[in-house]
Design a protein around this motif. Structure first.
Motif, mmCIF file in Angstrom:
data_model
loop_
_atom_site.group_PDB
_atom_site.id
_atom_site.type_symbol
_atom_site.label_atom_id
_atom_site.label_comp_id
_atom_site.label_asym_id
_atom_site.label_seq_id
_atom_site.Cartn_x
_atom_site.Cartn_y
_atom_site.Cartn_z
ATOM 1 N N THR A 42 78.386 1.418 -101.671
ATOM 2 C CA THR A 42 76.803 1.556 -101.845
ATOM 3 C C THR A 42 76.321 3.069 -102.024
ATOM 4 O O THR A 42 77.019 3.878 -101.407
ATOM 5 C CB THR A 42 76.406 0.959 -100.356
ATOM 6 N N GLY A 43 75.141 3.312 -102.563
ATOM 7 C CA GLY A 43 74.627 4.540 -102.652
ATOM 8 C C GLY A 43 75.235 5.451 -103.471
ATOM 9 O O GLY A 43 75.107 6.603 -103.479
ATOM 10 N N LEU A 68 76.822 -11.197 -115.935
ATOM 11 C CA LEU A 68 77.210 -10.665 -114.534
ATOM 12 C C LEU A 68 76.684 -11.241 -113.439
ATOM 13 O O LEU A 68 75.427 -11.687 -113.513
ATOM 14 C CB LEU A 68 77.281 -9.259 -114.703
ATOM 15 N N ASP A 69 77.273 -11.185 -112.324
ATOM 16 C CA ASP A 69 76.377 -11.778 -111.025
ATOM 17 C C ASP A 69 76.043 -10.282 -110.403
ATOM 18 O O ASP A 69 75.958 -10.514 -109.022
ATOM 19 C CB ASP A 69 77.557 -12.469 -110.166
ATOM 20 N N MET A 70 75.862 -9.265 -111.021
ATOM 21 C CA MET A 70 75.380 -7.938 -110.260
ATOM 22 C C MET A 70 74.607 -7.337 -111.108
ATOM 23 O O MET A 70 74.625 -7.468 -112.295
ATOM 24 C CB MET A 70 76.515 -7.069 -109.688
ATOM 25 N N LYS A 71 73.803 -6.298 -110.857
ATOM 26 C CA LYS A 71 73.107 -5.182 -111.724
ATOM 27 C C LYS A 71 73.960 -4.045 -112.073
ATOM 28 O O LYS A 71 74.256 -3.057 -111.317
ATOM 29 C CB LYS A 71 71.908 -4.951 -111.286
ATOM 30 N N PRO A 72 74.557 -3.976 -113.417
ATOM 31 C CA PRO A 72 75.344 -2.724 -113.544
ATOM 32 C C PRO A 72 74.472 -1.649 -114.105
ATOM 33 O O PRO A 72 74.428 -1.124 -115.049
ATOM 34 C CB PRO A 72 76.115 -3.483 -115.080
ATOM 35 N N ASN A 104 79.010 -0.666 -111.512
ATOM 36 C CA ASN A 104 78.272 -0.577 -109.874
ATOM 37 C C ASN A 104 76.818 -0.804 -109.636
ATOM 38 O O ASN A 104 76.232 -0.215 -110.639
ATOM 39 C CB ASN A 104 79.058 0.819 -109.460
ATOM 40 N N ASP A 105 76.489 -1.443 -108.720
ATOM 41 C CA ASP A 105 74.962 -1.361 -108.474
ATOM 42 C C ASP A 105 75.045 -0.580 -107.114
ATOM 43 O O ASP A 105 75.366 -0.986 -105.952
ATOM 44 C CB ASP A 105 74.658 -2.815 -107.906
ATOM 45 N N PRO A 106 74.199 0.579 -107.416
ATOM 46 C CA PRO A 106 74.318 1.641 -106.161
ATOM 47 C C PRO A 106 73.456 0.877 -104.880
ATOM 48 O O PRO A 106 73.862 1.242 -103.801
ATOM 49 C CB PRO A 106 73.439 2.629 -106.535
ATOM 50 N N VAL A 107 72.586 -0.026 -105.200
ATOM 51 C CA VAL A 107 71.532 -0.511 -104.239
ATOM 52 C C VAL A 107 72.546 -1.503 -103.403
ATOM 53 O O VAL A 107 72.663 -1.382 -102.042
ATOM 54 C CB VAL A 107 70.494 -1.242 -104.697
ATOM 55 N N THR A 108 73.102 -2.254 -103.858
ATOM 56 C CA THR A 108 74.043 -3.551 -103.031
ATOM 57 C C THR A 108 75.397 -3.095 -102.903
ATOM 58 O O THR A 108 76.105 -3.549 -102.024
ATOM 59 C CB THR A 108 74.046 -4.817 -103.873
ATOM 60 N N GLY A 109 75.722 -2.289 -103.689
ATOM 61 C CA GLY A 109 77.304 -1.713 -103.512
ATOM 62 C C GLY A 109 78.012 -2.635 -104.547
ATOM 63 O O GLY A 109 79.465 -2.306 -104.511
#
Length: 416
Positions: free
Chosen positions: A91-92, A404-408, A67-72
């Protein structure tokens, strides 16, 4: 729940994993709709270990929740097939925890429950491994600071106010949270399901030292061991019992034929300021726990031997170990993973730099973690948008890297 599927760019996939991926390909993807499969016909007996909606596999079906808390952005990475599944955004999120099957994303509006569709059932003399569809199972009305602990029958949610509720696991397995039972009293730490009971630390009076309390699953108080735990912080379930971190060391609570006992495991020397163990990490099923000891050392607690070992390291970002002769794994501020002999404290291996940017400044303020199973360790690189798979039995060799295509920033491993 609709899922998007992506194939990761990986390198060096072991032959055994590739073979297992082919073996389990029929249930690997969500497009196979494993959740809709029904049982065998009435003409044949239900196979031992049969679980409706799931397929049994020959090996542990490990998956990572990210999970990336910033983008959700939220993903589930299947470590058998290398596929990544995109799930609903959260998110968050302030934390991400697991009980081995479900991922719990803690946020201001509650705790989201994600069924990762991978779990293990241990019958003692044999083990069953299962995989099924990934799906949302609802939300607990408990936000940041809530502690979630579960076993095969119940899931206990303890809020920051010390109040606890207990949910039936069967409901979560069917994709719904259900109506909880409220546990009486307030608790100084998380309520931990163990040995068909609920263990907790309660206070007698507003300022009293927390004492061990044992409840049955209906919420009734049963006979408890006469043991206290000053300033509790950290807990772990091991094969030897439940460990609670206390100001003077650890408290081990065990059950034998319905009888509960508590045993102290004190630090064996004077404890320097700021070096007490306040959170534990370990391989599921292991009796060796790790915890930071200040900024430049790690505690290793051998629950079987009832001993603490302080291993001096470089500046610590994260630590873990598989136990049972495996090295202590420490991510340090140089961005590299370091291995130490848990008995002697001597360095035994080191990787090159694996992390992008400052390892202490993960996305959303969360730093990287080390997840460990029986053969591999996993290290998330939030800024690099990737996860590294480490063979800790082969000189910390990087076995695979998942792009990945997101920040884990948040990561847990399930299937255990």
């Amino acid at each position: 729940m609709s899922l998007s599927v992506r194939k990761n760019v990986t390198a060096g996939v072991p032959a055994a994993l590739a073979a297992l991926a082919l073996l389990t390909a029929g249930c690997a993807g969500q497009d196979d709709d494993t959740s809709s499969r029904k049982g065998s016909s009435t003409a044949s007996a239900t196979p031992h270990g049969y679980v409706e909606g799931a397929q049994e596999a020959a090996e542990q079906q490990s998956r990572l929740v990210l999970n990336d808390p910033v983008t959700g952005d939220t993903r589930t990475l299947d470590l058998i097939t290398g596929r990544t599944y995109e799930t609903s955004r959260t998110t968050g999120a302030t934390d991400l925890t697991t009980d081995g099957r479900f991922g719990y994303l803690h946020a201001e509006d509650g705790t989201r429950v994600l069924d990762t569709g991978a779990w293990t059932v241990d019958h003692g003399d044999h083990v069953h491994y299962y995989r099924a569809a990934i799906r949302d199972a609802g939300r607990f009305p408990a936000g940041p600071g809530a502690r979630v602990r579960g076993d095969a029958a119940v899931t206990a949610v303890t809020g920051e106010d010390g109040r606890a509720t207990v949910y039936r696991r069967a409901g979560l397995e069917k994709g719904r949270v259900g109506t909880p039972r409220t546990l009486p009293g307030t608790h100084a730490g998380p309520v931990v399901p163990y040995a068909e009971h609920l263990l907790t630390l309660t206070r007698d009076g507003r300022n009293g030292t927390p004492k061990v309390a044992v409840y049955d699953r209906a919420g009734g108080r049963v006979t408890s061991p006469d043991a206290t735990c000053e300033d509790p912080a950290g807990d772990a379930v091991t094969r030897r019992g439940v460990v609670f971190g206390c100001a003077d060391g650890a408290l081990l609570v065990r059950e034998d034929d319905g009888h509960f006992t508590a045993e102290r495991i004190p630090y064996d020397r004077g404890l320097p300021a700021g070096e007490r163990a306040s959170s534990f990490r370990h391989r599921a099923g292991s009796d060796t726990l790790t915890a930071p000891a200040g900024d430049r050392a790690v505690w290793v607690l051998d629950v079987t031997e009832r001993t603490w070992t302080r291993v001096e390291t470089g500046p610590v970002v994260a630590a873990n170990t598989a136990g049972e002769g495996s090295p202590l794994l420490v991510l340090e501020t140089d961005g590299a993973l370091h291995g130490y002999d848990t008995a002697t404290g001597e360095p035994v291996a080191r990787t090159g730099r694996l992390l992008t940017g400052d390892p202490r400044a993960g996305t959303g303020g969360r730093g990287p973690v080390i997840e460990v199973d029986r053969s591999r360790a996993y290290l998330n690189d939030p800024e690099g948008s990737r996860v590294h798979e480490i063979d800790y039995n082969d000189g910390l060799r990087v076995a695979r890297t998942f792009d990945l295509d997101m920040k884990p920033a948040l990561m847990v491993e399930t299937g255990r």
